[in-house]
Design an enzyme around this catalytic site. Structure first.
Site, PDB file in Angstrom:
ATOM      1  N   ARG A 166       0.683  -1.183   0.016  1.00  0.00           N
ATOM      2  CA  ARG A 166       0.001  -0.138   0.054  1.00  0.00           C
ATOM      3  C   ARG A 166       0.889   1.244  -0.164  1.00  0.00           C
ATOM      4  O   ARG A 166       0.432   2.257   0.607  1.00  0.00           O
ATOM      5  CB  ARG A 166      -0.929  -0.047   1.246  1.00  0.00           C
ATOM      6  CG  ARG A 166      -1.837  -1.042   1.481  1.00  0.00           C
ATOM      7  CD  ARG A 166      -3.177  -1.078   0.161  1.00  0.00           C
ATOM      8  NE  ARG A 166      -3.767  -2.253   0.395  1.00  0.00           N
ATOM      9  CZ  ARG A 166      -3.770  -3.490   0.040  1.00  0.00           C
ATOM     10  NH1 ARG A 166      -2.526  -3.707  -0.479  1.00  0.00           N
ATOM     11  NH2 ARG A 166      -4.388  -4.112   0.170  1.00  0.00           N
ATOM     12  N   SER A 239     -10.701   0.284   3.590  1.00  0.00           N
ATOM     13  CA  SER A 239      -9.941  -0.186   4.813  1.00  0.00           C
ATOM     14  C   SER A 239      -9.318   1.117   5.470  1.00  0.00           C
ATOM     15  O   SER A 239      -8.795   1.592   4.650  1.00  0.00           O
ATOM     16  CB  SER A 239      -8.890  -1.314   4.510  1.00  0.00           C
ATOM     17  OG  SER A 239      -9.633  -2.629   4.082  1.00  0.00           O
ATOM     18  N   GLU A 335      -4.543   4.183   6.128  1.00  0.00           N
ATOM     19  CA  GLU A 335      -4.536   3.844   4.845  1.00  0.00           C
ATOM     20  C   GLU A 335      -4.822   5.131   3.844  1.00  0.00           C
ATOM     21  O   GLU A 335      -4.016   5.494   3.057  1.00  0.00           O
ATOM     22  CB  GLU A 335      -5.227   2.686   4.519  1.00  0.00           C
ATOM     23  CG  GLU A 335      -4.887   1.934   3.179  1.00  0.00           C
ATOM     24  CD  GLU A 335      -5.570   0.723   2.698  1.00  0.00           C
ATOM     25  OE1 GLU A 335      -5.397  -0.267   3.396  1.00  0.00           O
ATOM     26  OE2 GLU A 335      -6.292   0.634   1.745  1.00  0.00           O
TER      27      GLU A 335
HETATM   28  C1  LIG Z   1     -15.653   0.716  -0.549  1.00  0.00           C
HETATM   29  C2  LIG Z   1     -13.990   0.766  -0.951  1.00  0.00           C
HETATM   30  C3  LIG Z   1     -13.179  -0.317  -0.877  1.00  0.00           C
HETATM   31  C4  LIG Z   1     -11.934  -0.292  -1.085  1.00  0.00           C
HETATM   32  N1  LIG Z   1     -11.178  -1.310  -1.454  1.00  0.00           N
HETATM   33  C5  LIG Z   1      -9.640  -1.258  -1.553  1.00  0.00           C
HETATM   34  C6  LIG Z   1      -9.055  -2.576  -1.869  1.00  0.00           C
HETATM   35  O1  LIG Z   1      -9.441  -3.532  -1.772  1.00  0.00           O
HETATM   36  N2  LIG Z   1      -7.625  -2.286  -2.040  1.00  0.00           N
HETATM   37  C7  LIG Z   1      -7.125  -0.996  -1.997  1.00  0.00           C
HETATM   38  O2  LIG Z   1      -5.772  -1.105  -2.362  1.00  0.00           O
HETATM   39  N3  LIG Z   1      -7.644  -0.055  -1.858  1.00  0.00           N
HETATM   40  C8  LIG Z   1      -9.212   0.014  -1.694  1.00  0.00           C
HETATM   41  N4  LIG Z   1      -9.931   1.006  -1.628  1.00  0.00           N
HETATM   42  C9  LIG Z   1      -9.188   2.520  -1.704  1.00  0.00           C
HETATM   43  C10 LIG Z   1      -9.188   3.184  -2.862  1.00  0.00           C
HETATM   44  O3  LIG Z   1     -10.087   2.763  -3.663  1.00  0.00           O
HETATM   45  C11 LIG Z   1      -7.803   3.226  -3.852  1.00  0.00           C
HETATM   46  O4  LIG Z   1      -7.016   3.451  -3.029  1.00  0.00           O
HETATM   47  C12 LIG Z   1      -7.937   3.677  -5.120  1.00  0.00           C
HETATM   48  O5  LIG Z   1      -6.801   3.462  -5.929  1.00  0.00           O
HETATM   49  C13 LIG Z   1      -8.101   5.326  -4.647  1.00  0.00           C
HETATM   50  O6  LIG Z   1      -8.437   5.710  -6.038  1.00  0.00           O
HETATM   51  P1  LIG Z   1      -9.133   7.256  -6.365  1.00  0.00           P
HETATM   52  O7  LIG Z   1      -9.407   7.617  -7.760  1.00  0.00           O
HETATM   53  O8  LIG Z   1     -10.212   7.190  -5.564  1.00  0.00           O
HETATM   54  O9  LIG Z   1      -8.004   8.221  -5.629  1.00  0.00           O
HETATM   55  P2  LIG Z   1      -8.348   9.566  -4.838  1.00  0.00           P
HETATM   56  O10 LIG Z   1      -8.825   9.329  -3.371  1.00  0.00           O
HETATM   57  O11 LIG Z   1      -8.852  10.537  -5.460  1.00  0.00           O
HETATM   58  O12 LIG Z   1      -6.644  10.045  -4.639  1.00  0.00           O
HETATM   59  C14 LIG Z   1      -5.986   9.259  -3.539  1.00  0.00           C
HETATM   60  C15 LIG Z   1      -4.470   9.777  -3.699  1.00  0.00           C
HETATM   61  O13 LIG Z   1      -3.906   9.595  -4.654  1.00  0.00           O
HETATM   62  C16 LIG Z   1      -3.633  10.718  -5.707  1.00  0.00           C
HETATM   63  N5  LIG Z   1      -3.948  10.856  -7.003  1.00  0.00           N
HETATM   64  C17 LIG Z   1      -5.198  10.700  -7.748  1.00  0.00           C
HETATM   65  N6  LIG Z   1      -5.128  10.684  -8.850  1.00  0.00           N
HETATM   66  C18 LIG Z   1      -3.586  10.834  -9.275  1.00  0.00           C
HETATM   67  C19 LIG Z   1      -3.001  11.121 -10.395  1.00  0.00           C
HETATM   68  N7  LIG Z   1      -3.780  10.953 -11.464  1.00  0.00           N
HETATM   69  N8  LIG Z   1      -1.789  11.393 -10.042  1.00  0.00           N
HETATM   70  C20 LIG Z   1      -1.233  11.727  -9.209  1.00  0.00           C
HETATM   71  N9  LIG Z   1      -1.629  11.452  -7.998  1.00  0.00           N
HETATM   72  C21 LIG Z   1      -2.936  10.836  -8.017  1.00  0.00           C
HETATM   73  C22 LIG Z   1      -4.504  11.740  -4.726  1.00  0.00           C
HETATM   74  O14 LIG Z   1      -4.021  13.003  -4.826  1.00  0.00           O
HETATM   75  C23 LIG Z   1      -4.572  11.025  -3.583  1.00  0.00           C
HETATM   76  O15 LIG Z   1      -3.191  11.424  -2.698  1.00  0.00           O
HETATM   77  C24 LIG Z   1     -11.248   0.937  -1.316  1.00  0.00           C
HETATM   78  C25 LIG Z   1     -11.920   2.064  -1.163  1.00  0.00           C
HETATM   79  C26 LIG Z   1     -13.155   2.205  -0.855  1.00  0.00           C
HETATM   80  C27 LIG Z   1     -14.163   3.376  -0.395  1.00  0.00           C
END
Ligand SMILES: Cc1cc2nc3c(=O)[nH]c(=O)nc-3n(C[C@H](O)[C@H](O)[C@H](O)COP(=O)(O)OP(=O)(O)OC[C@H]3O[C@@H](n4cnc5c(N)ncnc54)[C@H](O)[C@@H]3O)c2cc1C
Length: 339
Positions: A166, A239, A335
């Site tokens: 992670r 998580s 996380e």
């Molecule tokens: C119900 C649920 C279940 C989940 N299950 C998992 C799981 O099983 N495994 C897991 O690993 N995670 C899980 N997550 C966490 C999450 O889905 C992941 O971390 C996902 O990759 C976040 O994507 P996002 O586009 O929403 O990022 P955001 O929340 O929008 O951003 C997260 C971070 O990434 C940065 N970021 C976003 N896009 C870019 C870009 N293009 N360039 C540079 N930086 C960027 C942002 O600035 C921020 O720091 C879960 C979340 C939820 C709500």
């Protein structure tokens, strides 16, 4: 089209915890030109850029004094195909799960265990998303990002991304890299990863002995839908804590003191503990203070019952962390990214 900059925009609809926070400036990037324009605009404004995907891994505790750049670029292309290994490139704004489904429909294996994770392709490398025994780093073939320090594009090899559990270098250099597109190495031959017990059991229950990637994806979608609250119904960020990794000696001490401890040996010789088990054992499951709470069914998930603020959720997280240190001597690490 020129980039549309909007001032003081509520980020509540843009984060899955559903907490209120205001972006000083906000823009949507549909392509590289928008990203370069946003980079310049932020420099003129003297503000950092905060990339925003699906907002599913963020804890916003105050207004964001930055240009929040909602990455909405789209496009998936095949870069090479030798009949077995296929190199695919996807734009950062592609939504993760539909992208996974697209690769499965193309007959490609590799992403099935990562089905139904919320968010975008561009955020997947940031925390090296993982689930059911597979991490993004297992399929990553590189990515392209804009370096805000130099104003230049950089092509990263997987090694340069410094992936860990992670974790990646992008988590440690916030605001520097804007990920534009990500490359994946996928296979036509399917090598299943079914170490996770409930996944094997579900497939066995369905009488599937030799699952296809689509079978695995469907089983995982079903398990995830049962286990995790839907952010559209109950605000959450999945998580909330990483599973702590400890030495064999420490795991041994804990399992003597706490029979039933859930512990998984790792390839590096250390032991991963289930953070959810520790939090549940400490009695936090279902806890609620105002609208900030711990999910009834899943102690690892903090939830917003309606009007919780990011600070209230952070306070709850800190109480849990302190309690776990006191009871088990284990330090939990959050996380989601704290803003
Ligand atoms: C119900 C649920 C279940 C989940 N299950 C998992 C799981 O099983 N495994 C897991 O690993 N995670 C899980 N997550 C966490 C999450 O889905 C992941 O971390 C996902 O990759 C976040 O994507 P996002 O586009 O929403 O990022 P955001 O929340 O929008 O951003 C997260 C971070 O990434 C940065 N970021 C976003 N896009 C870019 C870009 N293009 N360039 C540079 N930086 C960027 C942002 O600035 C921020 O720091 C879960 C979340 C939820 C709500």
């Amino acid at each position: 089209m020129t980039l549309e900059l909007r001032e003081r925009i509520s980020l509540r609809p843009y984060n899955t915890l559903g907490v209120e926070a205001c972006a000083r400036w906000f823009a949507e990037a549909r392509d590289d030109r928008d990203v370069f324009a946003a980079d310049q605009a932020a420099s003129h404004l003297g503000l950092p850029v905060m990339a925003l995907g699906g907002g599913s891994n963020l804890l916003l505790t105050r207004d964001v004094e930055a240009l929040v750049l909602h990455v909405c670029s789209s496009g998936v292309r095949v870069l090479s195909d030798d009949g077995e290994q296929v190199l695919i490139e996807a734009e950062a704004g592609e939504v993760w799960h539909p992208f996974v489904m697209q690769t499965l429909q193309m007959g490609l294996a590799g992403l099935e265990n990562l089905s139904l994770i919320p968010g975008t392709v561009g955020a997947a490398p940031v925390q090296n998303i993982g689930a059911y025994g597979v991490e993004f780093s297992n399929v990553c073939a590189g990515l392209t990002a804009l370096d805000r320090n130099s104003g230049r594009l950089h092509d990263f090899t997987p090694g340069e991304c410094e992936f860990a559990y992670r974790d990646s270098r992008f988590k440690h250099e916030p605001g520097r890299w804007l990920i534009l597109r990500v490359r994946f190495s996928l296979q036509r031959t399917f090598h299943s990863r079914l170490e996770y017990g409930p996944l094997r059991q579900r497939l066995a229950m369905q009488g599937i002995e030799r699952p296809t990637p689509l079978d695995v994806s469907q089983a995982i979608c079903a398990i995830r839908s049962e286990k995790l609250p839907d952010p559209k119904v109950l605000g959450n960020a999945g998580s909330f804590f990483k599973n702590p990794v400890v030495s064999v000696a420490e795991a041994g001490r804990l399992s003597r003191e706490h029979p039933g401890l859930m512990a998984y040996p790792q390839v590096d010789g250390r032991v991963k503990l289930a953070a959810g088990w520790l939090i549940e054992r400490a009695g936090w499951k279902g806890f609620r203070e105002g609208d900030a709470g711990v999910h009834q069914m899943q102690a690892l998930v903090l939830v917003n019952h309606g009007q919780a603020t990011g600070s209230q959720l952070l306070r709850l997280a800190k109480l849990i962390e302190a309690d776990i240190v006191e009871r088990f001597g284990i330090h939990l690490e959050m996380e989601p990214i704290l803003v």
